[in-house]
Write an enzyme that holds these catalytic residues in place. Structure first.
Site, PDB file in Angstrom:
ATOM      1  N   THR A 125       0.915  -1.219   0.222  1.00  0.00           N
ATOM      2  CA  THR A 125      -0.082  -0.049  -0.069  1.00  0.00           C
ATOM      3  C   THR A 125       0.781   1.126   0.122  1.00  0.00           C
ATOM      4  O   THR A 125       2.074   1.425   0.395  1.00  0.00           O
ATOM      5  CB  THR A 125      -0.936   0.019   1.156  1.00  0.00           C
ATOM      6  N   ASP A 126       0.406   2.368  -0.649  1.00  0.00           N
ATOM      7  CA  ASP A 126       1.103   3.438  -0.624  1.00  0.00           C
ATOM      8  C   ASP A 126       0.904   4.454   0.497  1.00  0.00           C
ATOM      9  O   ASP A 126       0.062   4.258   1.182  1.00  0.00           O
ATOM     10  CB  ASP A 126       0.883   4.208  -2.077  1.00  0.00           C
ATOM     11  N   LYS A 127       1.733   5.468   0.371  1.00  0.00           N
ATOM     12  CA  LYS A 127       1.539   6.552   1.493  1.00  0.00           C
ATOM     13  C   LYS A 127       0.122   6.871   1.637  1.00  0.00           C
ATOM     14  O   LYS A 127      -0.634   7.273   0.811  1.00  0.00           O
ATOM     15  CB  LYS A 127       2.432   7.681   0.806  1.00  0.00           C
ATOM     16  N   ASP A 527      -0.583   8.424  -3.340  1.00  0.00           N
ATOM     17  CA  ASP A 527      -1.318   7.387  -4.074  1.00  0.00           C
ATOM     18  C   ASP A 527      -1.709   6.152  -3.327  1.00  0.00           C
ATOM     19  O   ASP A 527      -1.102   5.842  -2.113  1.00  0.00           O
ATOM     20  CB  ASP A 527      -0.378   6.832  -5.008  1.00  0.00           C
TER      21      ASP A 527
END
Length: 528
Positions: A125-127, A527
């Site tokens: 998973t992104d930020k 994202d």
């Protein structure tokens, strides 16, 4: 051996003094010093030598075997630079790894490198993206029956370990994950049509006058904005309204919070915000959005829903197994109405879900046909904006197929349903509430859609296709794609509308992979 000249032999070996001055001697001396230092460190001290030896013996006896396990975790991504270990940035994996070491699940000898423990995650998973459930596989020391509780003691409240399951040595949580469930929370005011006099509103009006391919009349949104206009007329004079519309924020040095005009602008925005949050989506508008989301079911070429992928790239074909859109529900002091969208797919590409949500929401906002989405799977390049990362969370990976093999090997299946009650409580406190609060404080979705409504710049190549220019490679903006009747939006826009609007407040960062264009809009979140 003689060394004088009479013998015809000259000794070419350096003497002791010359040797000691040479580089080789210095290097040898340094190596000996290192060796002596290591030897000294390993030698037990003469005093209390029995204790030192006993300690060494006890450490060897206390060494426990590592077991391959699947660790089921949940986390709130706020404040973290994504899931994956990426020093010196603060990440979820860094927090987990540190907790494993402190709890004794990873030995000190293996505490410096994730690779030594076979660390792997099911979904990255992104930020800023959350996860109700995710899986990591690695080797842990799990002899202690209370190891899960000890790990949680060393974790912040926003990260939890739900369970630890033994798996076989060949288990890879990413490769053996059969599918994944994602959830996206969306305020229903996102479905309201664009505000009158914005570029998108004029484009829809223009298409409404066209003979073909026109969107359906959105009377619901027209009534909504008419009610707001009447409220504004009661509150402000026409002169005040003109001043508010034309207001330009002064520089920081000249800004006066107590100025009369600024206070009027502030009141106007508060009225608009309260009016927007009072919106309750109609069954017809919600049905259109649900129909738009259904267009994603099955195998499709999602090359337009990620970055840097070509239509002919086989990796862009992804299979969506199930999609559900909940009934609306009201949350928080501001009484904002939301819907929950859950997407079950075999796999997803970068930004895919956020672009899917954005496309379907714009279909509802423009009141155009949901079947337009099916045309986005063709070779035509479309620049689809990313919906805010704020509403996205990983629900859980699914190991339906591999769980059968685990049972055959005598292991427990990897099933998040065993922890559903704890997960629901955690999500409500650490994920949902933070999403709701941040949306109210920052107006994330309002800023995102207002930016799109006002921005009219066509991105990508423009002009007539030539022999050397494939028309499919001319990148369309999302508005030109959804409303093809607006063939030349720049020509029809007023000079004021042709100016790019300001970036939403609180966001001045544009990443290298996301240029500041009409469709790749900077958002307040990163994202997913």
């Amino acid at each position: 051996m003689p060394s004088d000249a009479s013998t015809g032999y000259v000794d070419d070996q350096p003497g002791d003094e010359a040797y000691k001055r040479g580089a080789l001697y210095k290097q040898t001396k340094a190596r000996r010093a290192d060796y002596d230092s290591d030897k000294e460190a390993k030698r037990p001290c003469t005093e209390d030598s029995d204790v030192a030896l006993a300690g060494t013996s006890e450490e060897k006896e206390a060494r426990l075997p590592k077991r391959k396990v699947a660790v089921m975790v949940g986390y709130c991504g706020t404040g973290y630079h994504g899931m994956q270990y990426n020093p010196p940035n603060r990440t979820i994996e860094a927090e987990l790894f540190e907790a494993f070491v402190k709890a004794g699940a990873i030995s000190r000898a293996n505490s410096t490198d994730l690779k030594k423990n076979g660390f792997m995650r099911a979904a990255r998973t992104d930020k800023g993206v959350h996860a109700g459930g995710n899986v990591i596989s690695l080797k842990l020391i799990i002899e202690d029956p209370a190891i899960k509780d000890k790990i949680n003691e060393h974790l912040p409240p926003g990260i939890r370990v739900w369970g630890i399951s033994r798996v076989n040595k060949a288990f890879d949580c990413r490769k053996l994950c059969g599918s994944r469930w994602y959830e996206y929370l969306l305020p229903t005011y996102s479905f309201i049509g664009p505000k009158p006099n914005t570029y998108l509103a004029r484009t829809i009006e223009q298409c409404g006058e066209a003979a073909s391919e026109k969107p359906d009349r959105d009377q619901e949104s027209l009534d909504f904005w008419e009610a707001f206009r009447k409220a504004v007329d009661e509150k402000f004079t026409q002169e005040e309204q003109d001043a508010i519309v034309n207001y330009v924020a002064p520089s920081k040095e000249d800004f006066d919070e107590n100025s009369g005009l600024y206070q009027k602008v502030k009141q106007y925005k508060q009225m608009e915000n309260a009016h927007r949050r009072s919106y309750r989506v109609s069954s017809a508008k919600l049905a259109r959005f649900r129909e738009a989301m259904k267009q994603y079911l099955g195998p499709h070429n999602f090359h337009n829903y990620t970055l840097g992928k070509d239509f002919k790239d086989p990796s862009t074909v992804r299979f969506m197994k199930d999609i559900t859109v909940s009934d609306p529900f009201v949350i928080g002091e501001m009484k904002t109405e939301w819907v929950s969208i859950k997407i079950h797919g075999q796999s997803f590409m970068l930004h895919q879900i956020r672009k899917m949500i954005s496309m379907a929401t714009l279909v509802a906002r423009c009141n155009c046909s949901p079947e337009r989405i099916a045309q986005s799977y063709g070779p035509q390049k479309i620049n689809i904006p990313k919906a805010p990362a704020l509403g996205l969370l990983l629900e859980s990976p699914v190991y339906e197929g591999y769980n059968k093999r685990l049972l055959e090997f005598g292991y427990e299946p990897i099933d998040f349903r065993n922890y559903q009650k704890e997960m629901d409580t955690f999500k409500m406190v650490h994920i949902y509430d933070k999403i709701y609060k941040e949306e109210v404080d920052e107006n994330v979705f309002n800023a995102f859609f207002n930016y799109i409504d006002a921005f009219n710049q066509v991105t990508g190549a423009q002009g007539e296709p030539t022999k050397s220019h494939d028309p499919a490679k001319i990148q369309l903006s999302i508005i030109d794609f959804l409303l093809p009747c607006s063939s030349s939006p720049q020509e029809n826009a007023s000079p004021e509308a042709q100016k790019a609007p300001e970036t939403p407040a609180g966001d001045n960062t544009i990443s290298a992979e996301q240029p500041k264009t009409a469709t790749e809009v900077p958002t307040t979140q990163s994202d997913a």
